[in-house]
Design a protein around this motif. Sequence first.
Motif, PDB file in Angstrom:
ATOM      1  N   GLN A  23       0.825  -1.204   0.000  1.00  0.00           N
ATOM      2  CA  GLN A  23       0.000   0.000   0.000  1.00  0.00           C
ATOM      3  C   GLN A  23       0.859   1.254   0.000  1.00  0.00           C
ATOM      4  OE1 GLN A  23      -3.249  -0.016  -0.418  1.00  0.00           O
ATOM      5  NE2 GLN A  23      -3.286  -2.230  -0.443  1.00  0.00           N
ATOM      6  N   THR A  24       1.761   1.375  -0.934  1.00  0.00           N
ATOM      7  CA  THR A  24       2.597   2.560  -1.027  1.00  0.00           C
ATOM      8  C   THR A  24       2.019   3.487  -2.069  1.00  0.00           C
ATOM      9  OG1 THR A  24       4.011   1.488  -2.641  1.00  0.00           O
ATOM     10  CG2 THR A  24       4.681   1.320  -0.338  1.00  0.00           C
ATOM     11  N   SER A  25       1.482   4.589  -1.642  1.00  0.00           N
ATOM     12  CA  SER A  25       0.931   5.580  -2.554  1.00  0.00           C
ATOM     13  C   SER A  25       2.085   6.393  -3.122  1.00  0.00           C
ATOM     14  CB  SER A  25      -0.045   6.481  -1.817  1.00  0.00           C
ATOM     15  OG  SER A  25      -0.542   7.451  -2.691  1.00  0.00           O
ATOM     16  N   THR A  26       2.140   6.496  -4.442  1.00  0.00           N
ATOM     17  CA  THR A  26       3.205   7.203  -5.118  1.00  0.00           C
ATOM     18  C   THR A  26       2.648   8.453  -5.774  1.00  0.00           C
ATOM     19  OG1 THR A  26       4.261   5.092  -5.600  1.00  0.00           O
ATOM     20  CG2 THR A  26       5.032   6.986  -6.836  1.00  0.00           C
ATOM     21  N   VAL A  27       3.335   9.576  -5.589  1.00  0.00           N
ATOM     22  CA  VAL A  27       2.981  10.827  -6.247  1.00  0.00           C
ATOM     23  C   VAL A  27       4.192  11.258  -7.065  1.00  0.00           C
ATOM     24  CG1 VAL A  27       2.326  13.234  -5.942  1.00  0.00           C
ATOM     25  CG2 VAL A  27       1.434  11.504  -4.383  1.00  0.00           C
ATOM     26  N   LEU A  28       4.001  11.412  -8.373  1.00  0.00           N
ATOM     27  CA  LEU A  28       5.088  11.826  -9.259  1.00  0.00           C
ATOM     28  C   LEU A  28       4.755  13.185  -9.856  1.00  0.00           C
ATOM     29  CD1 LEU A  28       5.663   8.453 -11.106  1.00  0.00           C
ATOM     30  CD2 LEU A  28       7.088   9.448  -9.354  1.00  0.00           C
ATOM     31  N   ASN A  29       5.644  14.144  -9.676  1.00  0.00           N
ATOM     32  CA  ASN A  29       5.506  15.460 -10.290  1.00  0.00           C
ATOM     33  C   ASN A  29       6.461  15.528 -11.463  1.00  0.00           C
ATOM     34  OD1 ASN A  29       3.613  16.682  -8.456  1.00  0.00           O
ATOM     35  ND2 ASN A  29       5.257  16.677  -6.957  1.00  0.00           N
ATOM     36  N   SER A  73       3.189  20.868 -16.860  1.00  0.00           N
ATOM     37  CA  SER A  73       3.493  20.092 -15.654  1.00  0.00           C
ATOM     38  C   SER A  73       2.310  19.188 -15.337  1.00  0.00           C
ATOM     39  CB  SER A  73       3.786  21.010 -14.461  1.00  0.00           C
ATOM     40  OG  SER A  73       2.633  21.707 -14.082  1.00  0.00           O
ATOM     41  N   GLN A  74       2.611  18.018 -14.801  1.00  0.00           N
ATOM     42  CA  GLN A  74       1.587  17.045 -14.422  1.00  0.00           C
ATOM     43  C   GLN A  74       1.919  16.456 -13.060  1.00  0.00           C
ATOM     44  OE1 GLN A  74       1.487  14.023 -17.478  1.00  0.00           O
ATOM     45  NE2 GLN A  74      -0.156  15.059 -18.565  1.00  0.00           N
ATOM     46  N   ARG A  75       0.869  16.155 -12.305  1.00  0.00           N
ATOM     47  CA  ARG A  75       1.019  15.398 -11.064  1.00  0.00           C
ATOM     48  C   ARG A  75       0.225  14.119 -11.241  1.00  0.00           C
ATOM     49  NH1 ARG A  75      -0.966  18.399  -6.336  1.00  0.00           N
ATOM     50  NH2 ARG A  75      -2.913  17.346  -6.742  1.00  0.00           N
ATOM     51  N   ARG A  76       0.925  12.975 -11.107  1.00  0.00           N
ATOM     52  CA  ARG A  76       0.308  11.665 -11.296  1.00  0.00           C
ATOM     53  C   ARG A  76       0.461  10.857 -10.024  1.00  0.00           C
ATOM     54  NH1 ARG A  76       3.773   9.929 -16.186  1.00  0.00           N
ATOM     55  NH2 ARG A  76       5.260  11.011 -14.898  1.00  0.00           N
ATOM     56  N   THR A  77      -0.547  10.038  -9.731  1.00  0.00           N
ATOM     57  CA  THR A  77      -0.507   9.214  -8.521  1.00  0.00           C
ATOM     58  C   THR A  77      -0.888   7.777  -8.857  1.00  0.00           C
ATOM     59  OG1 THR A  77      -2.817   9.642  -7.965  1.00  0.00           O
ATOM     60  CG2 THR A  77      -1.175  11.143  -7.041  1.00  0.00           C
ATOM     61  N   ARG A  78      -0.509   6.891  -7.950  1.00  0.00           N
ATOM     62  CA  ARG A  78      -0.971   5.499  -7.977  1.00  0.00           C
ATOM     63  C   ARG A  78      -0.962   4.997  -6.551  1.00  0.00           C
ATOM     64  NH1 ARG A  78       3.929   3.274 -11.410  1.00  0.00           N
ATOM     65  NH2 ARG A  78       5.601   3.691  -9.971  1.00  0.00           N
ATOM     66  N   ALA A  79      -1.961   4.184  -6.233  1.00  0.00           N
ATOM     67  CA  ALA A  79      -2.109   3.686  -4.865  1.00  0.00           C
ATOM     68  C   ALA A  79      -1.164   2.525  -4.580  1.00  0.00           C
ATOM     69  CB  ALA A  79      -3.551   3.262  -4.620  1.00  0.00           C
ATOM     70  N   VAL A  87      -3.380  10.666 -13.909  1.00  0.00           N
ATOM     71  CA  VAL A  87      -3.142  12.102 -13.871  1.00  0.00           C
ATOM     72  C   VAL A  87      -4.212  12.741 -12.990  1.00  0.00           C
ATOM     73  CG1 VAL A  87      -3.033  14.220 -15.236  1.00  0.00           C
ATOM     74  CG2 VAL A  87      -2.079  12.114 -16.148  1.00  0.00           C
ATOM     75  N   VAL A  88      -3.780  13.421 -11.917  1.00  0.00           N
ATOM     76  CA  VAL A  88      -4.724  14.074 -11.016  1.00  0.00           C
ATOM     77  C   VAL A  88      -4.684  15.591 -11.156  1.00  0.00           C
ATOM     78  CG1 VAL A  88      -4.808  12.215  -9.320  1.00  0.00           C
ATOM     79  CG2 VAL A  88      -3.082  13.990  -9.109  1.00  0.00           C
ATOM     80  N   ASP A  89      -3.599  16.129 -11.697  1.00  0.00           N
ATOM     81  CA  ASP A  89      -3.492  17.566 -11.893  1.00  0.00           C
ATOM     82  C   ASP A  89      -2.587  17.831 -13.087  1.00  0.00           C
ATOM     83  OD1 ASP A  89      -3.876  20.300 -11.389  1.00  0.00           O
ATOM     84  OD2 ASP A  89      -2.085  20.398 -10.132  1.00  0.00           O
ATOM     85  N   GLN A  90      -2.976  18.814 -13.887  1.00  0.00           N
ATOM     86  CA  GLN A  90      -2.174  19.178 -15.057  1.00  0.00           C
ATOM     87  C   GLN A  90      -2.252  20.684 -15.213  1.00  0.00           C
ATOM     88  OE1 GLN A  90      -2.122  16.878 -18.813  1.00  0.00           O
ATOM     89  NE2 GLN A  90      -3.192  18.641 -19.643  1.00  0.00           N
ATOM     90  N   SER A  91      -1.131  21.301 -15.476  1.00  0.00           N
ATOM     91  CA  SER A  91      -1.081  22.743 -15.661  1.00  0.00           C
ATOM     92  C   SER A  91      -0.256  23.046 -16.895  1.00  0.00           C
ATOM     93  CB  SER A  91      -0.453  23.405 -14.434  1.00  0.00           C
ATOM     94  OG  SER A  91      -0.267  24.778 -14.661  1.00  0.00           O
TER      95      SER A  91
END
Length: 166
Positions: A23-29, A73-79, A87-91
Amino acid sequence: MKFFSSAAIAFIIASTSVLSGCQTSTVLNGGYIVDQQSLNLVPEGSSREQVLLSLGTPSTTATFDGEVFYYISQRRTRAVAFQKLKVVDQSILAVYFDKDGVVNRRANYTLQDGKVFDTISRVTPTGGKELTFLQQMLSGGSAASAARSLFGGGAGGTPQNPSSLR
């Protein structure tokens, strides 16, 4: 009986620790993160060189109807570690230039403004659909004709002698 209860407790502790490791949540910017101080250095009327010095090299450019610099820029996550990134945020900061190379406007687009796109795709989309080997065999496609010619299932329907194929 006491041995089985202590073994069950040990099993529960071990399985809990193993499952908690998954259960390692990863956030990649990724991409260019725009800060307000750098953005203030590029007001309307700035030159192309000033934009490059203040914001750096753009993620991509467009040259239709004038030049545009895009800073993405993008912020991507995976549980879980083996899941596909979401992709949870994109600018996207767009800096538009006129024909003289002067900034005439800036725009900041977010995920709500458009469609999510993959900036580094390794797949070229093609028309039609891909069939598996089994689907080709059942539909009589190229794999089926190759198999028939290999095993001699031609027009006559009689298999050829493998020794005569040499």
